[in-house]
Scaffold this motif. Structure first.
Motif, mmCIF file in Angstrom:
data_model
loop_
_atom_site.group_PDB
_atom_site.id
_atom_site.type_symbol
_atom_site.label_atom_id
_atom_site.label_comp_id
_atom_site.label_asym_id
_atom_site.label_seq_id
_atom_site.Cartn_x
_atom_site.Cartn_y
_atom_site.Cartn_z
ATOM 1 N N PHE A 38 0.838 -1.207 0.000
ATOM 2 C CA PHE A 38 0.000 0.000 0.000
ATOM 3 C C PHE A 38 0.876 1.262 0.000
ATOM 4 C CE2 PHE A 38 -3.280 -2.571 2.661
ATOM 5 C CZ PHE A 38 -3.574 -3.342 1.549
ATOM 6 N N LEU A 39 1.851 1.280 0.910
ATOM 7 C CA LEU A 39 2.745 2.439 1.006
ATOM 8 C C LEU A 39 3.589 2.611 -0.251
ATOM 9 C CD1 LEU A 39 4.068 2.169 4.683
ATOM 10 C CD2 LEU A 39 2.718 4.052 3.758
ATOM 11 N N ALA A 40 4.078 1.486 -0.788
ATOM 12 C CA ALA A 40 4.950 1.552 -1.957
ATOM 13 C C ALA A 40 4.223 2.156 -3.148
ATOM 14 C CB ALA A 40 5.466 0.154 -2.310
ATOM 15 N N LEU A 41 2.964 1.761 -3.365
ATOM 16 C CA LEU A 41 2.227 2.314 -4.490
ATOM 17 C C LEU A 41 1.974 3.800 -4.281
ATOM 18 C CD1 LEU A 41 0.910 1.616 -7.185
ATOM 19 C CD2 LEU A 41 -1.253 1.436 -5.976
ATOM 20 N N GLY A 42 1.683 4.193 -3.026
ATOM 21 C CA GLY A 42 1.495 5.609 -2.743
ATOM 22 C C GLY A 42 2.738 6.410 -3.067
ATOM 23 N N PRO A 50 6.885 7.779 -10.661
ATOM 24 C CA PRO A 50 6.407 8.030 -12.025
ATOM 25 C C PRO A 50 5.057 8.721 -12.067
ATOM 26 C CG PRO A 50 6.328 5.679 -11.482
ATOM 27 C CD PRO A 50 7.091 6.350 -10.406
ATOM 28 N N GLY A 51 4.260 8.591 -10.973
ATOM 29 C CA GLY A 51 2.959 9.264 -10.938
ATOM 30 C C GLY A 51 3.078 10.771 -10.891
ATOM 31 N N GLY A 52 4.103 11.245 -10.180
ATOM 32 C CA GLY A 52 4.373 12.674 -10.120
ATOM 33 C C GLY A 52 3.331 13.508 -9.402
ATOM 34 N N ILE A 53 2.497 12.886 -8.553
ATOM 35 C CA ILE A 53 1.464 13.632 -7.835
ATOM 36 C C ILE A 53 2.111 14.381 -6.670
ATOM 37 C CG2 ILE A 53 -0.668 13.464 -6.503
ATOM 38 C CD1 ILE A 53 -1.325 10.917 -8.045
ATOM 39 N N SER A 54 1.949 15.687 -6.666
ATOM 40 C CA SER A 54 2.496 16.509 -5.577
ATOM 41 C C SER A 54 1.423 16.663 -4.493
ATOM 42 C CB SER A 54 2.904 17.888 -6.109
ATOM 43 O OG SER A 54 3.416 18.684 -5.061
ATOM 44 N N PHE A 55 1.690 16.081 -3.333
ATOM 45 C CA PHE A 55 0.710 16.105 -2.241
ATOM 46 C C PHE A 55 1.445 16.407 -0.946
ATOM 47 C CE2 PHE A 55 -1.764 13.892 1.090
ATOM 48 C CZ PHE A 55 -2.963 14.569 0.956
ATOM 49 N N GLU A 56 1.138 17.541 -0.342
ATOM 50 C CA GLU A 56 1.837 17.957 0.879
ATOM 51 C C GLU A 56 0.877 18.474 1.939
ATOM 52 O OE1 GLU A 56 4.670 20.853 -0.359
ATOM 53 O OE2 GLU A 56 6.070 19.385 -1.212
ATOM 54 N N ASP A 57 -0.374 18.029 1.894
ATOM 55 C CA ASP A 57 -1.380 18.524 2.838
ATOM 56 C C ASP A 57 -1.391 17.626 4.079
ATOM 57 O OD1 ASP A 57 -3.633 19.445 4.193
ATOM 58 O OD2 ASP A 57 -4.660 19.979 2.334
ATOM 59 N N TYR A 58 -0.613 18.003 5.095
ATOM 60 C CA TYR A 58 -0.510 17.193 6.302
ATOM 61 C C TYR A 58 -1.802 17.219 7.113
ATOM 62 C CZ TYR A 58 4.485 16.767 5.415
ATOM 63 O OH TYR A 58 5.699 16.467 4.842
ATOM 64 N N GLY A 289 1.482 7.186 1.830
ATOM 65 C CA GLY A 289 2.526 6.974 0.834
ATOM 66 C C GLY A 289 2.696 8.168 -0.087
ATOM 67 N N LEU A 290 1.576 8.787 -0.482
ATOM 68 C CA LEU A 290 1.634 9.988 -1.316
ATOM 69 C C LEU A 290 2.363 11.125 -0.607
ATOM 70 C CD1 LEU A 290 -1.967 10.122 -2.857
ATOM 71 C CD2 LEU A 290 0.162 9.876 -4.131
ATOM 72 N N LEU A 291 2.198 11.162 0.725
ATOM 73 C CA LEU A 291 2.782 12.256 1.503
ATOM 74 C C LEU A 291 4.299 12.118 1.636
ATOM 75 C CD1 LEU A 291 1.698 14.737 3.113
ATOM 76 C CD2 LEU A 291 1.742 13.290 5.143
ATOM 77 N N ILE A 292 4.797 10.889 1.505
ATOM 78 C CA ILE A 292 6.225 10.630 1.700
ATOM 79 C C ILE A 292 7.027 11.048 0.469
ATOM 80 C CG2 ILE A 292 7.957 8.855 2.113
ATOM 81 C CD1 ILE A 292 6.165 9.386 4.498
ATOM 82 N N THR A 293 8.132 11.706 0.719
ATOM 83 C CA THR A 293 9.086 12.017 -0.344
ATOM 84 C C THR A 293 10.324 11.151 -0.119
ATOM 85 O OG1 THR A 293 8.291 14.307 -0.386
ATOM 86 C CG2 THR A 293 10.389 13.841 -1.486
#
Length: 407
Positions: A38-42, A50-58, A289-293
């Motif tokens: 789950f985390l890896a795909l995020g 490769p998704g390149g989704i910028s998500f930083e809303d904590y 996962g999306l939140l992690i850089t």
């Protein structure tokens, strides 16, 4: 910023959810907990992937994760037998309170020595990673046929479902001390008692009312029984939080109460809530996962390794052995396995967003270290739980079906 149409947004969410489940299934085939997939795909869908989704809303992540956690805890309570709770209530309560405090203090002291943190900042990091994760523990124990000693299994499950409130309280206390250094510890102690008492009472009432409504109403087999169960979770959490109680404890106790009452719709409600809990896990870990850089994690590899091994090999075992010392039904083998079964998962990552939202200095470093700790805990402890159970004689070695790969 490009505007995405509702149709494209819904399609994207659907595809991401489906891919997340497939990633979780794939990770399970390699003996890893599903949360890794789950985390890896995020992270692959995120800004460094490769998704390149910028998500930083904590703050949004915090809200989504809290909503998901209450359903995971409620489902865990629904599937917990009351006789198991009564049998291990005392040791589970000690582990969920004193054990969490000891782990937080040990990790906090290590953070002061290794990272140069101040006392409250170090304790904040310790509190964030101190609790075991109900989602990870339930997923591994309940998706396998591991024939553990009944007391050990019950203790692990009850502790993981009930120790989040203590960790949340300690994180709040650390943040309060950082913001207001002169805060009285005695007042915080009274506040803790109030939170636990209010959360437990409200949760019990909500679970009892849910069972009574389903027992006396025509919503026996219809979909409205599911709506009533969802409403009960939200009411238990919301009421507890409004009156100053602990909403997470209320959600778990509500599930425990409802799951141990007798009403016709109980099996279908339990099945529905189990599916909802899995959906919550997928949504929560995907968001985290999306939140992690990932590129930021390279700066915390050294400290992350140190904190992880101190937590796994010192803080958790020491707290377990000390808290279970008075309980003779748990031998050293059981204590060792219970120590190793203290997986970290979504809760520490969610709690790590609190310092960022509060504007604590060094909060982003804490967040990255916590994620590193959770990742290593899942990669090391999750796949080896079944192996260790066999080595310690916690399961029948002759039964080939006893220990399938964790899901």
């Amino acid at each position: 910023m490009p505007i995405i149409s509702p149709e494209v947004a819904l399609l994207s969410v659907g595809i991401l959810l489906l891919l997340t489940v497939l990633a979780g299934t794939l990770s399970s085939r390699f003996g890893l907990p599903a949360l890794i997939g789950f985390l890896a795909l995020g992270m692959l869908a995120g800004v460094d992937g490769p998704g390149g989704i910028s998500f930083e809303d904590y703050l949004l992540t915090q809200g989504i994760s809290v909503a998901c956690l209450i359903f995971i805890l409620f489902s865990g309570g629904l599937d917990t037998e009351w006789r198991d709770v009564r049998r291990v209530a005392a040791p589970a309560l000690l582990l969920a309170t004193v054990g969490v405090l000891l782990s937080a203090a040990i990790v906090g002291g290590a953070a002061m020595l290794i990272l140069g943190f101040g006392p409250f900042q170090g304790f904040l990091l310790g509190a964030v990673v101190a609790s075991t994760d109900a989602a990870a523990v339930f997923a591994i124990l309940r998706s396998s046929d591991m024939k553990l000693n009944a007391d050990a299994r019950a203790l692990i499950e009850v502790e993981s479902g009930s120790n989040d409130p203590m960790a949340i309280f300690l994180v709040g206390a650390a943040l309060l001390f950082l913001a207001t250094p002169g805060t009285s510890a005695l007042s915080l102690g009274a506040d803790f008692v109030l939170q636990m008492a209010a959360g437990g009472i409200i949760g019990a009432v909500a679970g009892w009312l849910m069972a009574e409504i389903l027992k006396r109403s025509p919503y026996v087999h219809g979909g409205l029984a599911f709506v009533i169960s969802v409403a009960s979770v939200l009411i238990a959490y919301g009421c507890a939080q409004i009156v100053g109680g602990n909403g997470f404890l209320a959600a778990y106790v509500a599930g425990l109460m409802a799951g141990n009452r007798d009403y016709t719709a109980r099996p279908i409600v339990a099945t529905f809530q189990d599916g909802l809990a899995w959906l919550a896990q997928v949504a929560m870990f995907l968001t985290l996962g999306l939140l992690i850089t990932p590129s930021n994690l390279t700066h915390v590899i050294g400290p992350g390794l140190a904190i992880t091994f101190i937590l796994m090999l010192v803080a958790r075992p020491l707290s377990v052995f000390l808290c279970l010392w008075p309980f003779r039904q748990f031998g050293w083998r059981a204590k060792l396995f219970i120590s190793w079964a203290g997986l970290r998962g979504a809760v520490p990552i969610v709690l790590a967003t609190f310092p960022i939202v509060a504007g604590v200095p060094g909060a982003f470093a804490i967040f990255n270290i916590v994620f590193f700790v959770v990742l290593l805990s899942s990669l090391i402890q999750g796949p080896t739980m079944n192996w260790l159970a066999r080595r310690l004689g916690m399961v029948p070695a002759e039964d080939p079906q006893t220990v399938p790969a964790p899901q």
